[in-house]
Design a protein around this motif. Sequence first.
Motif, PDB file in Angstrom:
ATOM      1  N   ALA A   2       0.837  -1.200   0.000  1.00 50.49           N
ATOM      2  CA  ALA A   2       0.000   0.000   0.000  1.00 50.49           C
ATOM      3  C   ALA A   2       0.871   1.250   0.000  1.00 50.49           C
ATOM      4  N   PRO A   3       0.454   2.305  -0.717  1.00 52.75           N
ATOM      5  CA  PRO A   3       1.215   3.554  -0.709  1.00 52.75           C
ATOM      6  C   PRO A   3       1.293   4.142   0.702  1.00 52.75           C
ATOM      7  N   ILE A   4       2.364   4.885   0.946  1.00 51.24           N
ATOM      8  CA  ILE A   4       2.549   5.541   2.241  1.00 51.24           C
ATOM      9  C   ILE A   4       1.564   6.702   2.349  1.00 51.24           C
ATOM     10  N   ARG A   5       0.924   6.824   3.491  1.00 54.44           N
ATOM     11  CA  ARG A   5       0.015   7.946   3.739  1.00 54.44           C
ATOM     12  C   ARG A   5       0.797   9.025   4.490  1.00 54.44           C
ATOM     13  N   VAL A   6       1.028  10.136   3.808  1.00 60.23           N
ATOM     14  CA  VAL A   6       1.957  11.161   4.288  1.00 60.23           C
ATOM     15  C   VAL A   6       1.206  12.409   4.727  1.00 60.23           C
ATOM     16  N   LEU A   7       1.526  12.911   5.903  1.00 64.05           N
ATOM     17  CA  LEU A   7       1.041  14.207   6.376  1.00 64.05           C
ATOM     18  C   LEU A   7       2.158  15.229   6.228  1.00 64.05           C
ATOM     19  N   LEU A   8       1.849  16.362   5.625  1.00 56.95           N
ATOM     20  CA  LEU A   8       2.794  17.465   5.523  1.00 56.95           C
ATOM     21  C   LEU A   8       2.443  18.555   6.526  1.00 56.95           C
ATOM     22  N   THR A   9       3.451  19.061   7.214  1.00 59.32           N
ATOM     23  CA  THR A   9       3.294  20.243   8.052  1.00 59.32           C
ATOM     24  C   THR A   9       4.584  21.049   7.954  1.00 59.32           C
ATOM     25  N   ASN A  10       4.652  22.187   8.609  1.00 56.27           N
ATOM     26  CA  ASN A  10       5.879  22.987   8.587  1.00 56.27           C
ATOM     27  C   ASN A  10       5.814  24.041   9.695  1.00 56.27           C
ATOM     28  N   ASP A  11       6.802  24.931   9.715  1.00 58.95           N
ATOM     29  CA  ASP A  11       6.728  26.066  10.638  1.00 58.95           C
ATOM     30  C   ASP A  11       6.734  27.399   9.891  1.00 58.95           C
ATOM     31  N   ASP A  12       6.715  27.346   8.546  1.00 62.24           N
ATOM     32  CA  ASP A  12       6.741  28.570   7.742  1.00 62.24           C
ATOM     33  C   ASP A  12       5.351  29.008   7.295  1.00 62.24           C
ATOM     34  N   LEU A 117       3.310   8.513   7.968  1.00 57.10           N
ATOM     35  CA  LEU A 117       4.563   9.270   8.014  1.00 57.10           C
ATOM     36  C   LEU A 117       4.257  10.764   8.043  1.00 57.10           C
ATOM     37  N   VAL A 118       4.988  11.496   8.873  1.00 59.01           N
ATOM     38  CA  VAL A 118       4.897  12.952   8.900  1.00 59.01           C
ATOM     39  C   VAL A 118       6.181  13.529   8.321  1.00 59.01           C
ATOM     40  N   ILE A 119       6.033  14.409   7.342  1.00 53.38           N
ATOM     41  CA  ILE A 119       7.155  15.188   6.822  1.00 53.38           C
ATOM     42  C   ILE A 119       6.928  16.628   7.268  1.00 53.38           C
ATOM     43  N   SER A 120       7.837  17.135   8.074  1.00 58.33           N
ATOM     44  CA  SER A 120       7.751  18.513   8.545  1.00 58.33           C
ATOM     45  C   SER A 120       8.733  19.344   7.742  1.00 58.33           C
ATOM     46  N   GLY A 121       8.201  20.219   6.896  1.00 54.42           N
ATOM     47  CA  GLY A 121       9.049  21.030   6.040  1.00 54.42           C
ATOM     48  C   GLY A 121       8.506  21.039   4.618  1.00 54.42           C
ATOM     49  N   PRO A 122       9.345  21.415   3.659  1.00 58.11           N
ATOM     50  CA  PRO A 122      10.738  21.818   3.785  1.00 58.11           C
ATOM     51  C   PRO A 122      10.862  23.221   4.393  1.00 58.11           C
ATOM     52  N   ASN A 123      11.693  23.319   5.408  1.00 63.60           N
ATOM     53  CA  ASN A 123      11.918  24.606   6.046  1.00 63.60           C
ATOM     54  C   ASN A 123      12.719  25.531   5.129  1.00 63.60           C
ATOM     55  N   ILE A 150       4.375   8.067  15.480  1.00 60.37           N
ATOM     56  CA  ILE A 150       4.266   8.197  14.033  1.00 60.37           C
ATOM     57  C   ILE A 150       5.666   8.506  13.498  1.00 60.37           C
ATOM     58  N   ARG A 151       6.098   7.750  12.529  1.00 66.48           N
ATOM     59  CA  ARG A 151       7.426   7.986  11.955  1.00 66.48           C
ATOM     60  C   ARG A 151       7.475   9.382  11.358  1.00 66.48           C
ATOM     61  N   SER A 152       8.581  10.096  11.622  1.00 62.57           N
ATOM     62  CA  SER A 152       8.630  11.522  11.311  1.00 62.57           C
ATOM     63  C   SER A 152       9.994  11.920  10.775  1.00 62.57           C
ATOM     64  N   ILE A 153       9.968  12.863   9.840  1.00 64.62           N
ATOM     65  CA  ILE A 153      11.196  13.393   9.241  1.00 64.62           C
ATOM     66  C   ILE A 153      11.088  14.906   9.173  1.00 64.62           C
ATOM     67  N   ALA A 154      12.058  15.594   9.745  1.00 65.32           N
ATOM     68  CA  ALA A 154      12.174  17.046   9.607  1.00 65.32           C
ATOM     69  C   ALA A 154      13.042  17.323   8.392  1.00 65.32           C
ATOM     70  N   LEU A 155      12.560  18.168   7.500  1.00 69.68           N
ATOM     71  CA  LEU A 155      13.238  18.430   6.231  1.00 69.68           C
ATOM     72  C   LEU A 155      13.479  19.922   6.080  1.00 69.68           C
ATOM     73  N   SER A 156      14.730  20.292   5.782  1.00 73.11           N
ATOM     74  CA  SER A 156      15.083  21.707   5.644  1.00 73.11           C
ATOM     75  C   SER A 156      15.951  21.904   4.407  1.00 73.11           C
ATOM     76  N   TYR A 157      15.723  23.031   3.719  1.00 80.12           N
ATOM     77  CA  TYR A 157      16.544  23.421   2.574  1.00 80.12           C
ATOM     78  C   TYR A 157      17.387  24.618   3.001  1.00 80.12           C
ATOM     79  N   GLY A 158      18.688  24.434   3.025  1.00 80.85           N
ATOM     80  CA  GLY A 158      19.588  25.476   3.503  1.00 80.85           C
ATOM     81  C   GLY A 158      19.867  26.511   2.433  1.00 80.85           C
ATOM     82  N   VAL A 159      19.460  27.737   2.677  1.00 78.77           N
ATOM     83  CA  VAL A 159      19.718  28.825   1.732  1.00 78.77           C
ATOM     84  C   VAL A 159      20.906  29.641   2.241  1.00 78.77           C
ATOM     85  N   PHE A 160      21.733  30.072   1.311  1.00 81.62           N
ATOM     86  CA  PHE A 160      22.901  30.878   1.655  1.00 81.62           C
ATOM     87  C   PHE A 160      22.789  32.286   1.101  1.00 81.62           C
TER      88      PHE A 160
END
Length: 344
Positions: A2-12, A117-123, A150-160
């Motif tokens: 079965a496909p993964i059921r993904v929740l997206l959230t963020n802090d932005d 699965l929870v993906i928090s980001g991309p920040n 719930i399995r969780s991954i924090a995801l961030s994109y680093g800008v310079f």
Amino acid sequence: MAPIRVLLTNDDGPPSRDSPFILGLFVYLCTRGSALNPVVLPSSQKSWIGKAYHIKEKIYGRYYYPLILHSDARSEVSDASRPLKEGELGEWILLDATPATCANIAIHNIFPGEIDLVISGPNFGRNTSSAFVLSSGTVGAAMSSSLSLIRSIALSYGVFTRHFPTDYVQPSHELSLKIIGKLWNQWGKDPSGLRNGEVDLYNVNIPLVPEILREGGMEVAWTRIWRNSYTSLFQPQDSETSTMPAGPDARVVAKNSSSSQEQNQVVSAPDLAFKFSPQMSPLVDPPISSLPYGTDAWAVHHAKASVTPLRTSFAEPGSDSMVLVGESFDNSPSVGEAGRAFKL
């Protein structure tokens, strides 16, 4: 399978100048055929808030209908759920709440039993080093979810720089999903639940630098958190002073943008008043020689993506948290060491 059921959230918050990545990742997830991609976000930016919850305030929410990428029209917000209109990509939920609050309400109240699965980001900005990771609302939402098993991954994109090339973004989404897919398979070793394993969540950082376009892809490294520190985060408030934007790359944002709402906000200060004004240079631009090998900051400043296994406690997982399915300590003495390549 079965496909993964993904929740997206963020802090932005919802798509905006200060939240430029959430819509693109949502679209990319949809093209990958995920069965469920609910999105529950803070209604406004909530950077530097950590894993804080609202406990006395009543939390209100609204429905948000994002439009296709690059649309000139304004996305609609509604107090009641309604059918999608032409050009709308889905029905998201905005809560007047912290990222950790959004994650918990989504898991237990809005989509109970529906999230794998929870993906928090991309920040918008890196979340490397203890100074940023422990302050991050992005990481805070992932911690909140992992505490609910719930399995969780924090995801961030680093800008310079504030104005990064837009052609860096889609390859970052692609690399993110490759890494997340590997980590999801990694968790498959422990189907009985998170607490029987070493890792509660992962913190992933992808720098938006030219190497993201390199043939063969950007290098990815297993990392530990760089244990840095900061000094004063606040300064006495003058009688009329503009507030500073928040976030790990706030110094870059402030230097490159003079029209943000935060910078133009003028307040009147009493005698005892302070404003958030951290000394960011040592945190954002540390001397490269000061970065310990194998840390998240070392990886990002060497144009590598960083994958950091974490626990939702004041402890780090053991060395076997950096071993993927099919690898063993017998293969190489370096297996399980920070700084070793994360094999895609």
